[in-house]
Write a protein that holds these residues in place. Sequence first.
Motif, PDB file in Angstrom:
ATOM      1  N   HIS A 265       0.838  -1.205   0.000  1.00 58.17           N
ATOM      2  CA  HIS A 265       0.000   0.000   0.000  1.00 58.17           C
ATOM      3  C   HIS A 265       0.870   1.252   0.000  1.00 58.17           C
ATOM      4  N   LEU A 266       1.925   1.192   0.813  1.00 56.79           N
ATOM      5  CA  LEU A 266       2.847   2.332   0.852  1.00 56.79           C
ATOM      6  C   LEU A 266       3.499   2.530  -0.508  1.00 56.79           C
ATOM      7  N   LEU A 267       3.776   1.427  -1.174  1.00 56.19           N
ATOM      8  CA  LEU A 267       4.432   1.503  -2.475  1.00 56.19           C
ATOM      9  C   LEU A 267       3.540   2.176  -3.508  1.00 56.19           C
ATOM     10  N   PHE A 268       2.296   1.742  -3.587  1.00 56.04           N
ATOM     11  CA  PHE A 268       1.407   2.314  -4.608  1.00 56.04           C
ATOM     12  C   PHE A 268       1.220   3.799  -4.361  1.00 56.04           C
ATOM     13  N   GLU A 269       1.159   4.139  -3.094  1.00 56.17           N
ATOM     14  CA  GLU A 269       1.023   5.550  -2.740  1.00 56.17           C
ATOM     15  C   GLU A 269       2.272   6.318  -3.169  1.00 56.17           C
ATOM     16  N   ALA A 270       3.412   5.756  -2.871  1.00 55.54           N
ATOM     17  CA  ALA A 270       4.672   6.465  -3.129  1.00 55.54           C
ATOM     18  C   ALA A 270       4.929   6.634  -4.619  1.00 55.54           C
ATOM     19  N   LEU A 271       4.470   5.669  -5.409  1.00 52.34           N
ATOM     20  CA  LEU A 271       4.755   5.740  -6.849  1.00 52.34           C
ATOM     21  C   LEU A 271       3.628   6.389  -7.631  1.00 52.34           C
ATOM     22  N   GLY A 272       2.663   6.901  -6.912  1.00 55.64           N
ATOM     23  CA  GLY A 272       1.464   7.444  -7.564  1.00 55.64           C
ATOM     24  C   GLY A 272       1.736   8.471  -8.647  1.00 55.64           C
ATOM     25  N   ASP A 273       2.762   9.264  -8.462  1.00 51.89           N
ATOM     26  CA  ASP A 273       3.018  10.314  -9.456  1.00 51.89           C
ATOM     27  C   ASP A 273       3.639   9.773 -10.736  1.00 51.89           C
ATOM     28  N   TRP A 274       4.171   8.568 -10.698  1.00 50.48           N
ATOM     29  CA  TRP A 274       4.964   8.092 -11.844  1.00 50.48           C
ATOM     30  C   TRP A 274       4.344   6.910 -12.555  1.00 50.48           C
ATOM     31  N   ALA A 275       3.103   6.649 -12.246  1.00 49.96           N
ATOM     32  CA  ALA A 275       2.404   5.583 -12.972  1.00 49.96           C
ATOM     33  C   ALA A 275       0.966   6.037 -13.145  1.00 49.96           C
ATOM     34  N   SER A 276       0.322   5.534 -14.158  1.00 55.22           N
ATOM     35  CA  SER A 276      -1.059   5.967 -14.402  1.00 55.22           C
ATOM     36  C   SER A 276      -1.977   5.294 -13.378  1.00 55.22           C
ATOM     37  N   PRO A 277      -3.111   5.937 -13.088  1.00 50.65           N
ATOM     38  CA  PRO A 277      -4.072   5.326 -12.158  1.00 50.65           C
ATOM     39  C   PRO A 277      -4.483   3.928 -12.612  1.00 50.65           C
ATOM     40  N   ASP A 278      -4.641   3.725 -13.870  1.00 52.67           N
ATOM     41  CA  ASP A 278      -5.004   2.388 -14.365  1.00 52.67           C
ATOM     42  C   ASP A 278      -3.950   1.346 -14.043  1.00 52.67           C
ATOM     43  N   GLU A 279      -2.719   1.710 -14.341  1.00 59.84           N
ATOM     44  CA  GLU A 279      -1.617   0.798 -14.030  1.00 59.84           C
ATOM     45  C   GLU A 279      -1.625   0.442 -12.561  1.00 59.84           C
ATOM     46  N   ILE A 280      -1.774   1.454 -11.744  1.00 55.98           N
ATOM     47  CA  ILE A 280      -1.734   1.196 -10.303  1.00 55.98           C
ATOM     48  C   ILE A 280      -2.906   0.318  -9.886  1.00 55.98           C
ATOM     49  N   ALA A 281      -4.049   0.636 -10.401  1.00 55.42           N
ATOM     50  CA  ALA A 281      -5.224  -0.170 -10.032  1.00 55.42           C
ATOM     51  C   ALA A 281      -5.016  -1.626 -10.442  1.00 55.42           C
ATOM     52  N   HIS A 282      -4.432  -1.795 -11.609  1.00 54.43           N
ATOM     53  CA  HIS A 282      -4.210  -3.138 -12.111  1.00 54.43           C
ATOM     54  C   HIS A 282      -3.255  -3.919 -11.212  1.00 54.43           C
ATOM     55  N   ILE A 283      -2.133  -3.317 -10.914  1.00 54.62           N
ATOM     56  CA  ILE A 283      -1.140  -4.051 -10.123  1.00 54.62           C
ATOM     57  C   ILE A 283      -1.646  -4.241  -8.693  1.00 54.62           C
ATOM     58  N   ARG A 284      -2.398  -3.270  -8.187  1.00 57.31           N
ATOM     59  CA  ARG A 284      -2.939  -3.404  -6.841  1.00 57.31           C
ATOM     60  C   ARG A 284      -3.857  -4.630  -6.756  1.00 57.31           C
ATOM     61  N   ARG A 285      -4.733  -4.754  -7.738  1.00 58.22           N
ATOM     62  CA  ARG A 285      -5.628  -5.928  -7.742  1.00 58.22           C
ATOM     63  C   ARG A 285      -4.814  -7.228  -7.808  1.00 58.22           C
ATOM     64  N   ARG A 286      -3.803  -7.197  -8.700  1.00 59.39           N
ATOM     65  CA  ARG A 286      -2.932  -8.363  -8.860  1.00 59.39           C
ATOM     66  C   ARG A 286      -2.320  -8.776  -7.522  1.00 59.39           C
ATOM     67  N   VAL A 287      -1.800  -7.807  -6.802  1.00 58.22           N
ATOM     68  CA  VAL A 287      -1.119  -8.113  -5.538  1.00 58.22           C
ATOM     69  C   VAL A 287      -2.125  -8.553  -4.488  1.00 58.22           C
ATOM     70  N   GLU A 288      -3.212  -7.803  -4.383  1.00 56.67           N
ATOM     71  CA  GLU A 288      -4.149  -8.114  -3.307  1.00 56.67           C
ATOM     72  C   GLU A 288      -4.793  -9.483  -3.489  1.00 56.67           C
ATOM     73  N   SER A 289      -5.125  -9.793  -4.723  1.00 57.09           N
ATOM     74  CA  SER A 289      -5.757 -11.109  -4.899  1.00 57.09           C
ATOM     75  C   SER A 289      -4.732 -12.212  -4.620  1.00 57.09           C
ATOM     76  N   HIS A 290      -3.476 -11.954  -4.935  1.00 54.91           N
ATOM     77  CA  HIS A 290      -2.472 -12.971  -4.615  1.00 54.91           C
ATOM     78  C   HIS A 290      -2.317 -13.139  -3.114  1.00 54.91           C
ATOM     79  N   LEU A 291      -2.285 -12.025  -2.412  1.00 54.52           N
ATOM     80  CA  LEU A 291      -2.089 -12.111  -0.960  1.00 54.52           C
ATOM     81  C   LEU A 291      -3.271 -12.791  -0.272  1.00 54.52           C
ATOM     82  N   ALA A 292      -4.395 -12.829  -0.969  1.00 52.22           N
ATOM     83  CA  ALA A 292      -5.585 -13.464  -0.373  1.00 52.22           C
ATOM     84  C   ALA A 292      -5.590 -14.985  -0.533  1.00 52.22           C
ATOM     85  N   LEU A 293      -4.590 -15.492  -1.263  1.00 49.08           N
ATOM     86  CA  LEU A 293      -4.548 -16.949  -1.472  1.00 49.08           C
ATOM     87  C   LEU A 293      -4.151 -17.672  -0.183  1.00 49.08           C
TER      88      LEU A 293
END
Lengths: 489, 489, 489, 489
Positions: free
Chosen positions: C426-454
């Motif tokens: 979460h800290l990472l997505f926040e910190a990199l917010g200025d250098w990636a598009s919202p879509d990219e961030i949303a995509h990778i966030r979902r990717r990570v969160e669904s993995h962590l839920a396994l």
Amino acid sequence: MEIDVLRSPVNFLQHMLGALPHEDALRDYESWWEAEGRAISDATDRAGTPWLRMFDRAGRRVDEILFAPEYWRALRQGYKAGVVWRAFEDQSLETCALLDYITCYYDPGLTCPYVISLATAVALDQHGDPALKDRFLPMLLRRDDTVWQGATWMTEIKGGSDLGANVETIARPAGDRWLLSGDKYFASNAGADLAVVAARPDDAPHNVRGLALFLLPKRREDGGLNYTIRRLKDKIATRSVPTGEVELRDSEAWLLGSREHGVHQILEVLNLSRATNSLGSAAIAQRALAESADFARGRIAFGKPIFEHPLMAKQFREHFETLRHAFALGWESIRRLDEVWRQKPPYSDRYHLFRLIAHLAKYWTSDVAPQIARWAMEVHGALGVLGEFPVERWFREAMVLTIWEGTCHRQILDGMEVMERKGAHHLLFEALGDWASPDEIAHIRRRVESHLALPQSEREAGAEEMFRDLAMFTARAAVQSLSLSEAPI
Amino acid sequence: MEIDVLRSPVNFLQHMLGALPHEDALRDYESWWEAEGRAISDATDRAGTPWLRMFDRAGRRVDEILFAPEYWRALRQGYKAGVVWRAFEDQSLETCALLDYITCYYDPGLTCPYVISLATAVALDQHGDPALKDRFLPMLLRRDDTVWQGATWMTEIKGGSDLGANVETIARPAGDRWLLSGDKYFASNAGADLAVVAARPDDAPHNVRGLALFLLPKRREDGGLNYTIRRLKDKIATRSVPTGEVELRDSEAWLLGSREHGVHQILEVLNLSRATNSLGSAAIAQRALAESADFARGRIAFGKPIFEHPLMAKQFREHFETLRHAFALGWESIRRLDEVWRQKPPYSDRYHLFRLIAHLAKYWTSDVAPQIARWAMEVHGALGVLGEFPVERWFREAMVLTIWEGTCHRQILDGMEVMERKGAHHLLFEALGDWASPDEIAHIRRRVESHLALPQSEREAGAEEMFRDLAMFTARAAVQSLSLSEAPI
Amino acid sequence: MEIDVLRSPVNFLQHMLGALPHEDALRDYESWWEAEGRAISDATDRAGTPWLRMFDRAGRRVDEILFAPEYWRALRQGYKAGVVWRAFEDQSLETCALLDYITCYYDPGLTCPYVISLATAVALDQHGDPALKDRFLPMLLRRDDTVWQGATWMTEIKGGSDLGANVETIARPAGDRWLLSGDKYFASNAGADLAVVAARPDDAPHNVRGLALFLLPKRREDGGLNYTIRRLKDKIATRSVPTGEVELRDSEAWLLGSREHGVHQILEVLNLSRATNSLGSAAIAQRALAESADFARGRIAFGKPIFEHPLMAKQFREHFETLRHAFALGWESIRRLDEVWRQKPPYSDRYHLFRLIAHLAKYWTSDVAPQIARWAMEVHGALGVLGEFPVERWFREAMVLTIWEGTCHRQILDGMEVMERKGAHHLLFEALGDWASPDEIAHIRRRVESHLALPQSEREAGAEEMFRDLAMFTARAAVQSLSLSEAPI
Amino acid sequence: MEIDVLRSPVNFLQHMLGALPHEDALRDYESWWEAEGRAISDATDRAGTPWLRMFDRAGRRVDEILFAPEYWRALRQGYKAGVVWRAFEDQSLETCALLDYITCYYDPGLTCPYVISLATAVALDQHGDPALKDRFLPMLLRRDDTVWQGATWMTEIKGGSDLGANVETIARPAGDRWLLSGDKYFASNAGADLAVVAARPDDAPHNVRGLALFLLPKRREDGGLNYTIRRLKDKIATRSVPTGEVELRDSEAWLLGSREHGVHQILEVLNLSRATNSLGSAAIAQRALAESADFARGRIAFGKPIFEHPLMAKQFREHFETLRHAFALGWESIRRLDEVWRQKPPYSDRYHLFRLIAHLAKYWTSDVAPQIARWAMEVHGALGVLGEFPVERWFREAMVLTIWEGTCHRQILDGMEVMERKGAHHLLFEALGDWASPDEIAHIRRRVESHLALPQSEREAGAEEMFRDLAMFTARAAVQSLSLSEAPI
């Protein structure tokens, strides 16, 4: 100088000794060396010091010595031929010594494990209690690939001459055995299955009387390593015997013989090495001469082989004569040892006579072998200083034999002592009476006696010239003895 | 024997010679070796034979020798100190020889490029035509890092003794120069910028009269390599001079001097190497003694340093005395060369006198240096046969000096020749008259003359004993000469 | 891809970062490497593992590492340039990291002593009591040849991943200090003057909480060696840092910080190594590309340089782009570390963010660097597998960086942990917010969160793909960050 | 993944292929490797590049390669087992390929002499005139220690990809034979008794059509050496095959086949190497996996073997699956070659199909084998970068197989050519129709066809992705083919 005598150690032995015991076995052994061993020995020397793999991949200490597989094959060849077991079967050291001579001609380093394995077996047989002998002696006498190897570890980092002061390994009693702790700095045949080791019981005085002799197996009762190898030494030669720094840390061991006679037993162990070393120096000299003769017969200068140039021809003849004397002197020490190797304290006069002859032989043979080997390098000209050709190796090998088992300096001083304390020179003149003229003997007797009458410091300072004269006298008598008693080829 | 004299080559030079020319430069040079060079030399020896990078990544032949960078720094140190240029500035070889002595004490291999670079410069200066000298001599006399290196390549694969029969390199004329084709088998300082090379013009007879001397640069006129290095030899010592097999294939070269005097010019080139080699053997002996003394003072046995044990103390004194004689004899050959190095045929008597002394010096110094170096190994006991400690190195180095520039055998036979043909022994007795008693001279004169009167084959066969006596006589006289003419420390 | 950018580490740094701090110092340092260091580095690699001289001739344990003298010169060059002292002068790690990048381009092994010396200084500065700091810190911050070296020794023979279970070194209190006993199996920079060492106080539990951090000097108070080196490891690369097995036997040491936070302090020490290692992998990739480009521009096939063949040209462009991403990701980890290196427990969120980025960076850079280096071997064709040419070295070097400081496997699992426990993603997505598009961030966030839920086992088994995606996302953002904030050349 | 399948090459072959031809012979061969060969192979790798003794002591050129004697024993083991003669006895290459697979699992370098000896025999059998075959073929087919070795020497210093431009060896006719002059720069199995050599008749054009194929024995008619070895290359792996720079100087040779088809015949020779190389890459991958599995089962972290950690377990499974694909693809190329190895121009479609599959197989297997081998290093952690343990060796070996017989880059471009010119992809889709779904085939067909429709430069630049997809498709189909036709264990 017959080239066929020079090129074959067995031929040379026959030239010197006439009929040989177990000649077929000796010939078989030589044949193996010619067919396979020579090339293995070359490769071992080229490969340099082997790696020591201290730990396996799982992190267990293993101390595995990474020789090429063929090294182990070559090593076992000698054991199977009888470098140890024949001494017990024949009740004589002679055939073992002949096998060692052949070994040394082809690979001086290998002679070392053979000789110290035999010394281990003898020490165990002489001084081990019956249960210990039953347990371990059969392992050393096996005649197949499962044979155990022995080793004799005395020297520590401060040097091997003054063992009384320099052995710092301590032995503490623990039930029926002892626990040894200390470092052996020049441990030949590191990795041996069984070693005889000098150590000082923890309540013993810090001098030569405080030493005792122990038998120490490679594995503890629980199967773990009973000693570790800190590293293998990068020696310039004898690369076929791994020499290591061995660490003893509460290592399990058994006392051999009695503490009271510890130092005598230690010296007994060295007797065999010293006498065999003298033969070995002769073998190296023979090899260096053989290589040179081969080269000099093929090298042409000013229209003919340099072997035929008068100056070089004369040098060949003289060096061959020196070789004969060196061998005869070395063999004399073996013969004398063969008479006394079963003695225990108190020793007879013949034991002291052996000791003097062994010092004379070790001194003189290890002085002449490097000289001949160095001259062999010169014969080869520039090829003599290339790693590519084998000749420079023989000088390196000769130097190791000069140094181990005590340098020339040490032999002289110890030889002086046995004359001063035991009058061994008198025994010598008596023993050699048949093979030297009365005049010669009278002359050398005066020489020795007047030297021994000098004040201490002067006597020691000037000892070398006298000792060399005595060694050469003894060598001449020994050659004479062989030519009288045997029918050379 | 003062330990401070033993540990410093400049101190020893002063001990032997009194006041030294350019003493400050000599001291500076020694200081550099102590501060930096020693460790570089150790590393160079440990590294073994360097790699030869034959081709670059683009497939161009480059023959780059991959020494460690610091090697090149060490190498240039001597050139800058004057191992070549001082001979031309001083019009004397003496300071160069002293610098070579210091070099050899620290790194015998490096002495080789220095000496043969000087020999190249001298040959060019003596025999090159003016245009050739203008073009190349300044390169060799530079005093900075851009200095060129020389080399003297004579020997081919069949051996160096019998050049007349064994030089198979052919020279074909091509305009103002020659094209050389052949293989030089022991080419010291392979990679040199400029070499003097023995070759046979294609119309010359196949004997020693058919040889001529050529100057051959590393690069062709078009910038390409003018010779290639087939490989570097794996020598056991002098690893700081790359010795290679050099291939000449239509390599551009210039004739030096006249074809008629080719063989004389070739021998002139060797004079310098031979005389310096004698000093070098002494330097190695000094180094081996210094290392041993350091060790023996720190090694305790039986309660005191082994250095103080009477027998060893006596051996140290005797070896030091031998060192003094070896140096004096070597220096005598340098002094005599310094009188005649500018001569051309027909040579004066003093030239022939030099030749005899050079043969005596090369013979005897290269016989005693390995003996002392070998003894130094013994002093170190078991440490003496470990690669880890430097002492075994000095024996290896000494053996190279024994062999290159002609083995003992060669020196004896060539020395005999200059006595037989030129009566050089008469010149010698005359020259040394002030430094030996009339009795001594009369004795040695009879010894030599009666030997020379022997039939050819017997004369050659027995030459060594006579030659050794003559060398030792000359060495004693040379020591006497120095102690009379100089005030030692 | 500009060839001039590729061939110079400073040019590349400027290409990526724009204006550089202390640019003159960086340029000077690069110049030294080009003029002298390159060749020294080649020679050090060729020389292989240096000898360890354990004992001097007098039998005293010395543990001297026999590198060539020039090695020590090269080593000190970096210390003088500021690989340690600048961090304290600038109160920032950035310039040190840039110097390490340059070092690694020329000699990856040397980077190791520099980084762990800095880590030692930082650990001492953070956790040492004032007297300890006064005594030792100035030694590490010296700017001349007398500077001390540090080291960080944690790993033991059972492996470095699971320190809690595998550290068996015991610390016993002894007055104001502790006595440590145990073996460190992969001790980088063996021979260091001062080491920080993980050990377990004798009353501490046998788990990760039982560890503490100690400062251990090379010499005991009485001047003797405080640790011994059992042997140096024969590594396939980074031969310019001696890695040894270090034996601690009642070795004197001081506790750093508090026992309670021992494990955190140990991890702090590793932070610096891990972040710098990522930059180092990039530097090796740059070097491999530079070597390949040089080769490919000179190698002709089918009529033109292979560099210009379309497929190879495309590969060069892609690998250069990968290099840019690897560097940017590594630099991001340095920048984040620079914000938190002075923190102590309890750590802030920014500390945990750094940890995640460091794991991502170590993982991904050490995955791509060997790939690029291996490809560089292919570009060289058959020259790529010859010891003669330098290119195969860069693969070897890259593999060491892949493995030390934790393999890819370790980085993934530790990176997972900091996400699971601290929510660092979460800290990472926040910190990199200025250098990636919202879509990219949303995509990778979902990717990570669904993995962590396994479920646990599935989560771990499939972690690599997710972690790689996250690393590449972060690398892209980091490149973007640099191109927005800086004006590249 | 069964550990017993992984640890035995024959088990793995059976797992993949079901019943094996000559299974007893294969098992015997594997048993020899386990009992003796493994340790010999380790020693050969440790020993590094062997010495080349160029001259004997008498100065005769001999070019003797100084491997340890046991190397020669290991080498002959494969010849006796049938790596050459079985192809002629079975009229099939399959058993030879299986023997090569086993060899490569234990010692990749040895595979090389076996494969090129077979290639030599095949070339001679296909293209030699009857007298030539009678004279030389029986030597290559011997089944005892006197068997001759072959070699295939094409590459010169400018590189092996563009033979048309880079072969500069010239052939001049001389009676019934030819005289060849030139340098072969990467001559595998230098020292072979018989070589097939690419050269350019002196009247032929300087392009690929001007090449011809020759048979060149080691000895001239007069018994002298017919080629010399300038030096052996210091390779990082495959040390059990001596690779040298070979000099041809008027070397006697016979033309094979017709000049008109020279280039085709040269390519035929490479077919066998290329196909076997693919199997070899699989064998190395198997070995690296086997070593890793052994290690990972013994290494404990966090309470259990790392082999059982979920992430690592998954990686093992995936790599094993990759291994199966790599083997199946390699085996497919062998099977296809077995159908066409007797063809001559004009070739059938099946020949072109083989060529495409061989390029796909060489490309993909030599891409994945180093990846798996590198991962195996990571599994070993720090042990993975030590020379002491065998794992790093497998990466080195894998890289040699990646590079020789043409790098990935070369395979892609040559594979493209056979699709563009011969439409080989159509043949492929047809041939694999039974083992892939129609959808899959349709998909990959579109992928390939649309790529081939791109403009030239774009087509080449982007070729790798398409080629990789096609290779993986083919590998999947090949696995399917094996599982359909055979009953795996």
